[in-house]
Design a protein around this motif. Structure first.
Motif, PDB file in Angstrom:
ATOM      1  N   ASP A  97      43.893  63.972 203.729  1.00  0.00           N
ATOM      2  CA  ASP A  97      44.000  63.721 205.167  1.00  0.00           C
ATOM      3  C   ASP A  97      45.134  62.771 205.463  1.00  0.00           C
ATOM      4  N   LYS A  98      45.184  61.708 204.700  1.00  0.00           N
ATOM      5  CA  LYS A  98      46.174  60.670 204.949  1.00  0.00           C
ATOM      6  C   LYS A  98      47.594  61.196 204.668  1.00  0.00           C
ATOM      7  N   ILE A  99      47.743  61.944 203.578  1.00  0.00           N
ATOM      8  CA  ILE A  99      49.059  62.508 203.243  1.00  0.00           C
ATOM      9  C   ILE A  99      49.533  63.437 204.359  1.00  0.00           C
ATOM     10  N   GLN A 146      49.432  72.171 204.579  1.00  0.00           N
ATOM     11  CA  GLN A 146      49.410  72.791 203.240  1.00  0.00           C
ATOM     12  C   GLN A 146      49.355  71.755 202.132  1.00  0.00           C
ATOM     13  N   LEU A 147      49.755  70.516 202.469  1.00  0.00           N
ATOM     14  CA  LEU A 147      49.869  69.505 201.416  1.00  0.00           C
ATOM     15  C   LEU A 147      48.507  69.159 200.820  1.00  0.00           C
ATOM     16  N   VAL A 148      48.476  69.023 199.509  1.00  0.00           N
ATOM     17  CA  VAL A 148      47.221  68.647 198.840  1.00  0.00           C
ATOM     18  C   VAL A 148      47.478  67.548 197.829  1.00  0.00           C
ATOM     19  N   TRP A 149      46.415  66.873 197.451  1.00  0.00           N
ATOM     20  CA  TRP A 149      46.477  65.910 196.358  1.00  0.00           C
ATOM     21  C   TRP A 149      45.204  65.976 195.539  1.00  0.00           C
ATOM     22  N   ASP A 150      45.346  66.180 194.238  1.00  0.00           N
ATOM     23  CA  ASP A 150      44.206  66.043 193.328  1.00  0.00           C
ATOM     24  C   ASP A 150      44.756  65.727 191.944  1.00  0.00           C
ATOM     25  N   SER A 151      43.979  65.969 190.919  1.00  0.00           N
ATOM     26  CA  SER A 151      44.423  65.575 189.570  1.00  0.00           C
ATOM     27  C   SER A 151      45.275  66.633 188.889  1.00  0.00           C
ATOM     28  N   ASN A 152      45.861  67.515 189.672  1.00  0.00           N
ATOM     29  CA  ASN A 152      46.732  68.539 189.116  1.00  0.00           C
ATOM     30  C   ASN A 152      48.142  68.449 189.695  1.00  0.00           C
ATOM     31  N   ILE A 175      56.162  62.320 198.388  1.00  0.00           N
ATOM     32  CA  ILE A 175      54.881  61.818 197.906  1.00  0.00           C
ATOM     33  C   ILE A 175      55.103  61.296 196.490  1.00  0.00           C
ATOM     34  N   ALA A 176      54.696  60.052 196.239  1.00  0.00           N
ATOM     35  CA  ALA A 176      55.009  59.470 194.931  1.00  0.00           C
ATOM     36  C   ALA A 176      53.817  58.758 194.332  1.00  0.00           C
ATOM     37  N   LYS A 177      53.380  59.251 193.166  1.00  0.00           N
ATOM     38  CA  LYS A 177      52.412  58.488 192.379  1.00  0.00           C
ATOM     39  C   LYS A 177      53.189  57.450 191.570  1.00  0.00           C
ATOM     40  N   GLY A 178      52.510  56.695 190.719  1.00  0.00           N
ATOM     41  CA  GLY A 178      53.171  55.610 189.998  1.00  0.00           C
ATOM     42  C   GLY A 178      54.456  56.024 189.298  1.00  0.00           C
ATOM     43  N   CYS A 179      54.340  57.069 188.439  1.00  0.00           N
ATOM     44  CA  CYS A 179      55.521  57.441 187.651  1.00  0.00           C
ATOM     45  C   CYS A 179      56.616  58.043 188.523  1.00  0.00           C
ATOM     46  N   ASP A 180      56.256  58.857 189.530  1.00  0.00           N
ATOM     47  CA  ASP A 180      57.286  59.394 190.430  1.00  0.00           C
ATOM     48  C   ASP A 180      58.071  58.250 191.055  1.00  0.00           C
ATOM     49  N   SER A 181      57.340  57.208 191.468  1.00  0.00           N
ATOM     50  CA  SER A 181      58.018  56.101 192.158  1.00  0.00           C
ATOM     51  C   SER A 181      59.005  55.427 191.211  1.00  0.00           C
TER      52      SER A 181
END
Ligand code: SF4
Ligand code: SF4
Lengths: 52, 314
Positions: free
Chosen positions: B6-8, B49-55, B74-80
């Protein structure tokens, strides 16, 4: 390179100024001796191409 | 995870609507389970369409190279951390980016999960620390901790190091021994080391998926593709395969964040991270350097310090 399994004595780093001819000779001698002691390098050598 | 979604979507929609960015780079559901795919969202209405999960293991920094648009990413730790590296290496400018940070709890190892079941995996859902995997209509429940990608299990920067918006509160960082696997190899004798890597690389088909998934491998012509001079043979001779892997690792020295994108991409399941990780460990131990943590410091390989270690030079 060592991490992959190349024998440590095969790899040498030196910093030799163009004025240090004696050091150059010493280093070359040492490197040659160490490498000779190890014998021919078996790794990173391509043998005959495999033909199916 | 649905709060993340939702937030993304909300942030992305706002950024696009207000024309703060030309596009948002994120993930959408893939056509197969565990294969979320990167997507470029250009219209606010498509943000749903955007999603976020462990994949979402693919490293999105890979898509920033030399882009000229304003981009929300969208950036998780390593992307950042790879975004930071891209900025430092002048592959994108900070001003072009709106970084939407996602605190990350690790990605699922799809190789491992797939090999655990005999049939095809039809569906994967998750709820907190549990993963539900449907195979042949039967639901199997697993602990997520048991199927984490290897690099995620030892990740110490799960929270984005740079961001403009955050999707959720930071997660707790792990306190883990990151280099157990590298030390095991270091303890071997030369012959054992050689054989270890020989076996590791024997299934490699030189598809270059690992290199293509890597955000650091952005060279317009990679050394493996050059022909004048030809640095390395193009076939599957073990010497050439190994040359490709160790040279690529060297090119990533002091830059690699151990995001795991390479290992994830490999169709035959090779853990080529044992090459890059050795250099990552050396950078850390010898130069106190972890790649991509700050914009304010130059990486060890392009700076000189009088106290740089030099015992290996005689
Ligand atoms: S392996 Fe080296 S030359 Fe090839 S793309 Fe990566 S960094 Fe560039
Ligand atoms: S992705 Fe795997 S098979 Fe393909 S080149 Fe890399 S290591 Fe080899």
């Amino acid at each position: 390179m060592e991490h992959m399994g190349i024998e440590p004595d095969r790899i040498h780093y030196s910093w030799i100024s163009s004025a240090e001819s004696t050091k150059f000779v010493e280093v070359v001698k040492e490197v040659t001796e160490k490498v000779k002691a190890l014998g021919p390098n078996q790794h990173f050598a391509k043998h005959e191409a495999k033909v199916a | 995870m649905s709060e993340y979604n939702d937030k993304i979507r909300e942030i992305s929609q706002r950024l696009l609507k207000e024309c703060q960015v030309d596009m948002v780079i994120g993930f959408r559901k893939g056509s197969m389970p565990m294969m979320n795919e990167p997507c470029f969202i250009k219209n606010a209405k498509d943000a749903a369409q955007l999603v976020w999960d462990s994949n979402c293991g693919i490293n999105l920094a890979n898509y920033l190279t030399n882009r000229t648009e304003k981009i929300g990413i969208i950036a998780k730790g390593c992307d950042s951390r790879n975004i930071v590296t891209h900025i430092i290496e002048n592959k994108i400018s900070r001003e072009q980016l709106v970084i939407i940070g996602v605190p990350c709890q690790g990605m699922i190892d799809k190789h491992k999960t797939t090999s655990m079941f005999a049939g095809d995996i039809q569906d994967v859902t998750e709820d907190g620390g549990k993963i539900k995997i449907t195979v042949n209509g039967q639901v199997n429940e697993l602990d997520k901790a048991d199927v984490l990608q290897k690099n995620c299990a030892v990740c110490t920067h799960r929270n984005p190091v740079i961001y403009d918006e955050m999707v959720a509160d930071p997660v707790e960082e792990q306190n883990v021994d990151r280099y157990e696997d590298v030390r095991q190899i270091e303890a071997m004798n030369p012959e054992e080391k050689w054989n270890y890597f020989e076996e590791l690389l024997s299934p490699c088909i030189r598809c270059y998926a690992c290199k293509n998934a890597c955000p650091l491998c952005y060279c317009p012509t990679c050394f493996v593709d050059e022909s004048k001079p030809q640095w390395v043979g193009k076939g599957q001779d073990p010497t050439d395969v190994r040359t490709f892997h160790f040279l690529r690792a060297f090119h990533c020295g002091g830059r690699c964040t151990d995001c795991g994108a390479c290992e994830r991409a490999c169709p035959v399941g090779i853990n080529m991270r044992v090459f890059t990780k050795k250099l990552e460990k050396d950078s850390f131990e010898q130069f106190g350097w972890e790649a991509g943590l700050t914009l304010d410091e130059r990486p060890p390989l392009d700076t000189y310090r009088p106290d740089d270690p030099d015992e290996f030079i005689k």
